[in-house]
Motif scaffolding. Structure first.
Motif, PDB file in Angstrom:
ATOM      1  N   UNK A  36       0.323  -0.971  -0.269  1.00 34.03           N
ATOM      2  CA  UNK A  36      -0.312  -0.266  -0.297  1.00 34.03           C
ATOM      3  C   UNK A  36       1.216   1.431   0.028  1.00 34.03           C
ATOM      4  N   UNK A  37       1.855   0.956   0.327  1.00 34.63           N
ATOM      5  CA  UNK A  37       2.888   2.405   0.860  1.00 34.63           C
ATOM      6  C   UNK A  37       3.350   3.078  -0.500  1.00 34.63           C
ATOM      7  N   UNK A  38       2.807   4.505  -0.576  1.00 32.39           N
ATOM      8  CA  UNK A  38       3.468   4.712  -1.599  1.00 32.39           C
ATOM      9  C   UNK A  38       4.598   5.904  -1.775  1.00 32.39           C
ATOM     10  N   UNK A  39       4.989   6.550  -0.330  1.00 33.52           N
ATOM     11  CA  UNK A  39       6.176   7.121   0.071  1.00 33.52           C
ATOM     12  C   UNK A  39       7.539   6.252  -0.369  1.00 33.52           C
ATOM     13  N   UNK A  40       8.769   6.327  -1.409  1.00 27.03           N
ATOM     14  CA  UNK A  40       9.855   5.081  -0.638  1.00 27.03           C
ATOM     15  C   UNK A  40      11.119   5.447  -0.314  1.00 27.03           C
ATOM     16  N   UNK A  41      10.979   6.332   0.795  1.00 24.31           N
ATOM     17  CA  UNK A  41      11.524   6.205   2.046  1.00 24.31           C
ATOM     18  C   UNK A  41      11.126   5.191   3.197  1.00 24.31           C
ATOM     19  N   UNK A  42       9.854   6.019   3.519  1.00 18.65           N
ATOM     20  CA  UNK A  42       8.967   4.788   3.973  1.00 18.65           C
ATOM     21  C   UNK A  42       9.231   3.029   3.382  1.00 18.65           C
ATOM     22  N   UNK A  44      11.372   1.794   2.276  1.00 17.91           N
ATOM     23  CA  UNK A  44      12.662   1.439   1.888  1.00 17.91           C
ATOM     24  C   UNK A  44      12.731   0.960   3.624  1.00 17.91           C
ATOM     25  N   UNK A  45      12.780   1.720   4.825  1.00 14.74           N
ATOM     26  CA  UNK A  45      12.297   1.508   6.045  1.00 14.74           C
ATOM     27  C   UNK A  45      11.353   0.279   5.743  1.00 14.74           C
ATOM     28  N   UNK A  46      10.261   0.063   5.174  1.00 11.68           N
ATOM     29  CA  UNK A  46       9.225  -1.046   5.837  1.00 11.68           C
ATOM     30  C   UNK A  46      10.305  -2.493   5.221  1.00 11.68           C
ATOM     31  N   UNK A  47      11.212  -2.305   4.634  1.00 13.57           N
ATOM     32  CA  UNK A  47      11.741  -3.281   3.750  1.00 13.57           C
ATOM     33  C   UNK A  47      13.107  -3.998   4.305  1.00 13.57           C
ATOM     34  N   UNK A  48      13.293  -2.883   5.033  1.00 14.39           N
ATOM     35  CA  UNK A  48      14.392  -3.401   5.938  1.00 14.39           C
ATOM     36  C   UNK A  48      13.616  -4.195   7.071  1.00 14.39           C
ATOM     37  N   UNK A  49      12.417  -3.290   7.680  1.00 17.57           N
ATOM     38  CA  UNK A  49      12.345  -3.921   8.661  1.00 17.57           C
ATOM     39  C   UNK A  49      11.715  -5.370   8.421  1.00 17.57           C
ATOM     40  N   UNK A  50      10.907  -5.807   6.823  1.00 20.17           N
ATOM     41  CA  UNK A  50      10.516  -6.738   6.799  1.00 20.17           C
ATOM     42  C   UNK A  50      12.086  -7.992   6.911  1.00 20.17           C
ATOM     43  N   UNK A  51      12.834  -7.782   6.111  1.00 20.62           N
ATOM     44  CA  UNK A  51      13.718  -8.758   6.123  1.00 20.62           C
ATOM     45  C   UNK A  51      15.110  -8.721   7.421  1.00 20.62           C
ATOM     46  N   UNK A  52      14.483  -7.913   8.243  1.00 23.23           N
ATOM     47  CA  UNK A  52      14.778  -7.752   9.906  1.00 23.23           C
ATOM     48  C   UNK A  52      14.323  -9.126  10.685  1.00 23.23           C
ATOM     49  N   UNK A  53      12.988  -9.112  10.386  1.00 21.16           N
ATOM     50  CA  UNK A  53      11.632  -9.759  10.537  1.00 21.16           C
ATOM     51  C   UNK A  53      11.856 -11.268  10.767  1.00 21.16           C
ATOM     52  N   UNK A  54      12.459 -11.642   8.900  1.00 18.93           N
ATOM     53  CA  UNK A  54      12.490 -12.314   8.458  1.00 18.93           C
ATOM     54  C   UNK A  54      13.946 -13.830   8.534  1.00 18.93           C
ATOM     55  N   UNK A  55      14.792 -12.955   8.784  1.00 20.73           N
ATOM     56  CA  UNK A  55      16.309 -13.123   9.504  1.00 20.73           C
ATOM     57  C   UNK A  55      16.561 -13.747  10.781  1.00 20.73           C
ATOM     58  N   UNK A  56      15.388 -13.034  11.798  1.00 14.67           N
ATOM     59  CA  UNK A  56      14.570 -13.587  13.178  1.00 14.67           C
ATOM     60  C   UNK A  56      14.108 -15.191  13.003  1.00 14.67           C
TER      61      UNK A  56
END
Length: 77
Positions: A36-42, A44-56
């Motif tokens: 749903x997100x349209x803002x590119x900075x947001x 990028x943050x969400x992608x990073x958070x998603x990657x961290x959750x997968x790693x955990x």
């Protein structure tokens, strides 16, 4: 020399279990937000958070396998 392995305590197992469940939830939430997100900075943050959750989830799964404990069954779709 023989290596000594100290098993996880019940509180450590409980903490890992809780983190596994919460990161599994966050994976679903972050994936929804990314759709749903349209803002590119947001984004990028969400992608990073998603990657961290997968790693955990992966790290905790490996710990549970090494310890011979059950792995929580969650559906991530």
């Amino acid at each position: 020399m023989k290596e000594h392995h100290i098993r996880l305590t019940s509180s450590e197992i409980g903490g890992l279990w809780a983190n596994y469940i919460s990161d599994s939830l966050f994976i679903c939430v972050y994936r929804y937000f990314l759709a749903k997100v349209e803002d590119k900075e947001t984004q990028a943050i969400l992608k990073h958070a998603l990657d961290l959750s997968y790693q955990h989830v992966k790290v905790i799964t490996n710990i549970f396998k090494e310890e011979g404990h059950a792995i929580p069954q969650v559906v991530i779709s």
